[in-house]
Design an enzyme around this catalytic site. Structure first.
Site, mmCIF file in Angstrom:
data_model
loop_
_atom_site.group_PDB
_atom_site.id
_atom_site.type_symbol
_atom_site.label_atom_id
_atom_site.label_comp_id
_atom_site.label_asym_id
_atom_site.label_seq_id
_atom_site.Cartn_x
_atom_site.Cartn_y
_atom_site.Cartn_z
ATOM 1 N N ASP A 63 24.300 53.542 19.751
ATOM 2 C CA ASP A 63 24.424 54.308 18.507
ATOM 3 C C ASP A 63 24.708 55.787 18.743
ATOM 4 O O ASP A 63 24.717 56.578 17.810
ATOM 5 C CB ASP A 63 23.159 54.156 17.655
ATOM 6 C CG ASP A 63 21.918 54.707 18.355
ATOM 7 O OD1 ASP A 63 22.031 55.081 19.549
ATOM 8 O OD2 ASP A 63 20.851 54.773 17.715
ATOM 9 N N GLY A 64 24.930 56.183 20.003
ATOM 10 C CA GLY A 64 25.273 57.556 20.307
ATOM 11 C C GLY A 64 24.124 58.414 20.780
ATOM 12 O O GLY A 64 24.333 59.570 21.179
ATOM 13 N N LYS A 219 40.504 95.620 9.969
ATOM 14 C CA LYS A 219 40.697 94.236 9.536
ATOM 15 C C LYS A 219 39.766 93.917 8.384
ATOM 16 O O LYS A 219 38.639 94.388 8.317
ATOM 17 C CB LYS A 219 40.399 93.293 10.712
ATOM 18 C CG LYS A 219 40.538 91.824 10.412
ATOM 19 C CD LYS A 219 39.940 90.977 11.521
ATOM 20 C CE LYS A 219 38.431 91.009 11.513
ATOM 21 N NZ LYS A 219 37.837 90.100 12.513
ATOM 22 N N ARG A 221 38.296 90.398 6.606
ATOM 23 C CA ARG A 221 38.248 88.937 6.674
ATOM 24 C C ARG A 221 37.981 88.380 5.279
ATOM 25 O O ARG A 221 37.011 88.733 4.632
ATOM 26 C CB ARG A 221 37.163 88.479 7.644
ATOM 27 C CG ARG A 221 37.177 86.973 7.877
ATOM 28 C CD ARG A 221 36.088 86.564 8.859
ATOM 29 N NE ARG A 221 36.332 87.061 10.199
ATOM 30 C CZ ARG A 221 37.169 86.501 11.067
ATOM 31 N NH1 ARG A 221 37.861 85.420 10.718
ATOM 32 N NH2 ARG A 221 37.333 86.988 12.269
ATOM 33 N N ASP A 249 38.765 81.882 19.208
ATOM 34 C CA ASP A 249 38.531 80.585 18.575
ATOM 35 C C ASP A 249 39.861 80.039 18.067
ATOM 36 O O ASP A 249 40.612 79.405 18.799
ATOM 37 C CB ASP A 249 37.506 80.737 17.463
ATOM 38 C CG ASP A 249 37.060 79.388 16.883
ATOM 39 O OD1 ASP A 249 37.549 78.344 17.358
ATOM 40 O OD2 ASP A 249 36.239 79.371 15.965
ATOM 41 N N THR A 250 40.209 80.286 16.829
ATOM 42 C CA THR A 250 41.497 79.824 16.315
ATOM 43 C C THR A 250 42.620 80.801 16.642
ATOM 44 O O THR A 250 43.788 80.522 16.372
ATOM 45 C CB THR A 250 41.442 79.629 14.795
ATOM 46 O OG1 THR A 250 41.130 80.881 14.173
ATOM 47 C CG2 THR A 250 40.394 78.595 14.416
ATOM 48 N N GLY A 252 43.377 83.520 15.246
ATOM 49 C CA GLY A 252 43.970 84.206 14.100
ATOM 50 C C GLY A 252 43.808 85.719 14.184
ATOM 51 O O GLY A 252 44.773 86.472 14.014
#
Length: 338
Positions: A63-64, A219, A221, A249-250, A252
């Site tokens: 089940d993990g 900046k 956000r 991370d991404t 951006g």
């Protein structure tokens, strides 16, 4: 120096001297174990310390659920558990907690959780009503599991150390990044912070690069992982700009910053970060030609499908290994970064 599909892995020379104190033996009572998040880094750390990783059974039930068993006696030992809480974050965090619990129940003298990357660090305060402060929650979980000390690298915000009521050693990947940048002899260097919150980090970075000038990107956000960039505070025209952050991370924020620096006349743009989180669509953004080079460390493993020609990964194994040795021998850690 090894090349893998465009990825250059550099062995850091920042801490090339082996520990001057006696070689680790059974009598030293130092034990090193690795979680599954970044085994190659753990193996490098073990080699630096002149020892092997401790034997451990790690498996999953159908089940993990995660099962951990330490396969050697650690009674009365100083145990160091290396486990960055990178993707999949929840699995790796739970694995670390189970490792800590297993060591506590095996009567280890002291358990140090070594987190090259501290997960859930971005939610470090309440910015709106009814939010969870997950950085504090993770601190509580590790402490209650039985950790007696924490060793972490480049926290997203330094105040996370205050969430713990146990000793906390905060180390930095900057010596490895700085050594590599210095070896490149980049002309007309300017260090750039991708946002106002990273100014202190960028200022310290610039000071180590012969007091290089500093620029800041203004900046705003609008949502998580969405950044809107407005202007550059400082002179970058005709210069080599080095964007410095704790993580990518991404991508951006750092890519929007690079676009603005190009627009403002920067001749070359480099990106430096300790933690290569690289969530989609980071790879597409970073490999689009905005950067001459993207320089990160191996606190988080970078799989083949996230490698690209502009990427350079530097090893922090010597730095982590030296820190572990100094903690074990009750020596100064902060002197490594003066």
């Amino acid at each position: 120096m090894n090349a893998l599909r465009g990825l250059v892995v550099i062995r850091s020379a920042t801490l090339t001297i082996q520990p001057t104190l006696p070689t680790v033996t059974e009598n030293n009572r130092l034990r090193l174990f690795s979680g599954s998040a970044n085994v190659p880094l753990s193996q490098e750390v073990a080699r630096y310390l002149g020892m092997d990783l401790g034997p451990m059974v790690r498996k999953r039930f159908a089940d993990g659920e995660i099962y951990i068993q330490i396969q050697e006696s650690i009674r009365g030992c100083d145990v160091y558990l290396i486990q960055p809480c990178c993707s999949p974050v929840n699995d790796h965090l739970m694995e670390l907690l189970i490792m800590i619990d297993a060591c506590r129940r095996a009567s280890a003298r002291q358990i140090t959780a070594v987190l090259p990357y501290y997960g859930y660090a971005r939610a470090d305060r309440k910015t709106a009503g009814r939010e969870s402060i997950t950085a504090k929650l993770v601190a509580n979980l590790m402490t209650e599991a039985g950790a007696g000390r924490i060793l972490a690298m480049d926290l997203h915000s330094a105040q996370i150390q205050g969430y713990f009521d146990i000793p906390f050693d905060h180390v930095y990947g900057s010596p490895v990044l700085l050594e590599y940048l210095a070896s490149k002899n980049l002309p007309d260097l300017v260090v750039v912070s991708p946002d106002v919150g990273g100014v202190a980090r960028a200022r310290a970075f610039a000071k180590k690069l012969d007091d290089a000038p500093l620029a800041i990107i203004d900046k705003r956000r609008q949502a998580h992982n969405v950044a809107e960039v407005f202007n550059v505070i400082g002179d970058v025209k005709g210069k080599t700009a080095v964007l410095v952050d704790d993580m990518i991370d991404t991508a951006g924020t750092i890519c929007e910053g690079a676009k603005l620096l190009r627009k403002e006349g920067a001749r070359q743009v480099y990106a430096c970060a300790t933690h290569p989180v690289f969530s989609p669509p980071a790879i597409e953004r970073l490999s689009s030609g905005l950067f001459e080079e993207v320089i990160v460390t191996n606190t988080i493993p970078v799989p083949l499908d996230k490698q690209f020609s502009q990427l350079t990964v530097l090893s922090v194994a010597n730095l982590v290994g030296e820190t572990i040795w100094r903690i074990h021998e009750d020596s100064s850690v902060s002197s490594m970064f003066r």
